[in-house]
Motif scaffolding. Structure first.
Motif, short mmCIF file in Angstrom:
data_model
loop_
_atom_site.label_atom_id
_atom_site.label_comp_id
_atom_site.label_asym_id
_atom_site.label_seq_id
_atom_site.Cartn_x
_atom_site.Cartn_y
_atom_site.Cartn_z
N ILE A 5 0.83 -1.21 0.00
CA ILE A 5 0.00 0.00 0.00
C ILE A 5 0.87 1.26 0.00
N GLU A 6 1.95 1.25 0.76
CA GLU A 6 2.85 2.41 0.78
C GLU A 6 3.49 2.64 -0.58
N ARG A 7 3.90 1.58 -1.26
CA ARG A 7 4.51 1.73 -2.59
C ARG A 7 3.48 2.24 -3.59
N ILE A 8 2.25 1.75 -3.50
CA ILE A 8 1.20 2.24 -4.39
C ILE A 8 0.95 3.72 -4.15
N ASN A 9 0.93 4.14 -2.90
CA ASN A 9 0.76 5.56 -2.59
C ASN A 9 1.90 6.38 -3.14
N ASP A 11 3.66 5.63 -5.80
CA ASP A 11 3.44 5.69 -7.25
C ASP A 11 2.33 6.68 -7.59
N ASN A 12 1.28 6.71 -6.79
CA ASN A 12 0.20 7.66 -7.04
C ASN A 12 0.69 9.10 -6.93
N HIS A 13 1.57 9.37 -5.97
CA HIS A 13 2.14 10.71 -5.85
C HIS A 13 3.00 11.04 -7.06
N ALA A 14 3.73 10.06 -7.55
CA ALA A 14 4.56 10.29 -8.74
C ALA A 14 3.68 10.59 -9.95
N LEU A 27 -1.31 10.87 -18.35
CA LEU A 27 -1.71 9.72 -17.54
C LEU A 27 -2.65 8.77 -18.27
N LEU A 28 -2.96 9.05 -19.52
CA LEU A 28 -3.94 8.23 -20.22
C LEU A 28 -3.55 6.76 -20.27
N ASP A 29 -2.28 6.46 -20.40
CA ASP A 29 -1.82 5.07 -20.45
C ASP A 29 -1.15 4.64 -19.16
N SER A 30 -1.46 5.30 -18.07
CA SER A 30 -0.82 5.00 -16.80
C SER A 30 -1.41 3.74 -16.16
N HIS A 31 -0.78 3.33 -15.11
CA HIS A 31 -1.22 2.17 -14.35
C HIS A 31 -2.10 2.55 -13.16
N LEU A 32 -2.56 3.78 -13.12
CA LEU A 32 -3.36 4.23 -11.98
C LEU A 32 -4.58 3.37 -11.71
N PRO A 33 -5.38 3.02 -12.72
CA PRO A 33 -6.55 2.17 -12.41
C PRO A 33 -6.15 0.83 -11.80
N MET A 34 -5.08 0.23 -12.32
CA MET A 34 -4.62 -1.04 -11.77
C MET A 34 -4.14 -0.86 -10.34
N LEU A 35 -3.40 0.21 -10.07
CA LEU A 35 -2.91 0.46 -8.72
C LEU A 35 -4.07 0.64 -7.74
N ASP A 36 -5.10 1.32 -8.17
CA ASP A 36 -6.28 1.51 -7.32
C ASP A 36 -6.93 0.17 -6.98
N LEU A 37 -7.03 -0.71 -7.97
CA LEU A 37 -7.64 -2.02 -7.72
C LEU A 37 -6.78 -2.87 -6.79
N ILE A 38 -5.48 -2.83 -6.97
CA ILE A 38 -4.59 -3.58 -6.09
C ILE A 38 -4.67 -3.05 -4.67
N GLU A 39 -4.71 -1.74 -4.53
CA GLU A 39 -4.83 -1.16 -3.20
C GLU A 39 -6.14 -1.58 -2.53
N GLN A 40 -7.22 -1.62 -3.30
CA GLN A 40 -8.51 -2.05 -2.74
C GLN A 40 -8.43 -3.51 -2.29
N LEU A 41 -7.80 -4.37 -3.09
CA LEU A 41 -7.65 -5.77 -2.70
C LEU A 41 -6.80 -5.90 -1.43
N ALA A 42 -5.73 -5.09 -1.33
CA ALA A 42 -4.89 -5.13 -0.13
C ALA A 42 -5.67 -4.70 1.10
N ASN A 43 -6.49 -3.68 0.95
CA ASN A 43 -7.33 -3.24 2.07
C ASN A 43 -8.36 -4.30 2.44
#
Length: 81
Positions: A5-9, A11-14, A27-43
């Motif tokens: 979760i800390e690494r995803i945060n 990356d989100n700041h970057a 950001l159109l081709d970024s990994h943000l949607p995937m990072l959001d889903l991974i963070e939700q699964l971790a939570n």
């Protein structure tokens, strides 16, 4: 899970910096949607009862994207899937 979760945060700041610097189109081709889903699964995993039959599979599944952070000094080899 905290490490992931800390690494995803981080990356989100970057990505936010890139958007502020270069514009949202960058950001159109970024990994943000995937990072959001991974963070939700971790939570979800953190709040899951350890006796839940899905917890072992979810823990393994979350270790896979965590491998992208193996170069981070806080990464521990025991987290490898």
């Amino acid at each position: 899970m905290e490490f992931l979760i800390e690494r995803i945060n981080d990356d989100n700041h970057a990505y936010a910096y890139v958007a502020d610097t270069l514009g949202g189109e960058a950001l159109l081709d970024s990994h943000l949607p995937m990072l959001d889903l991974i963070e939700q699964l971790a939570n979800d995993y953190k709040s899951m009862n350890p006796s839940d039959s899905r917890s072992a599979g979810l823990a393994y599944a979350l270790r896979v994207p965590g491998q992208s952070y193996t170069e981070h000094p806080a990464y521990q080899q025991k987290w490898r899937p």
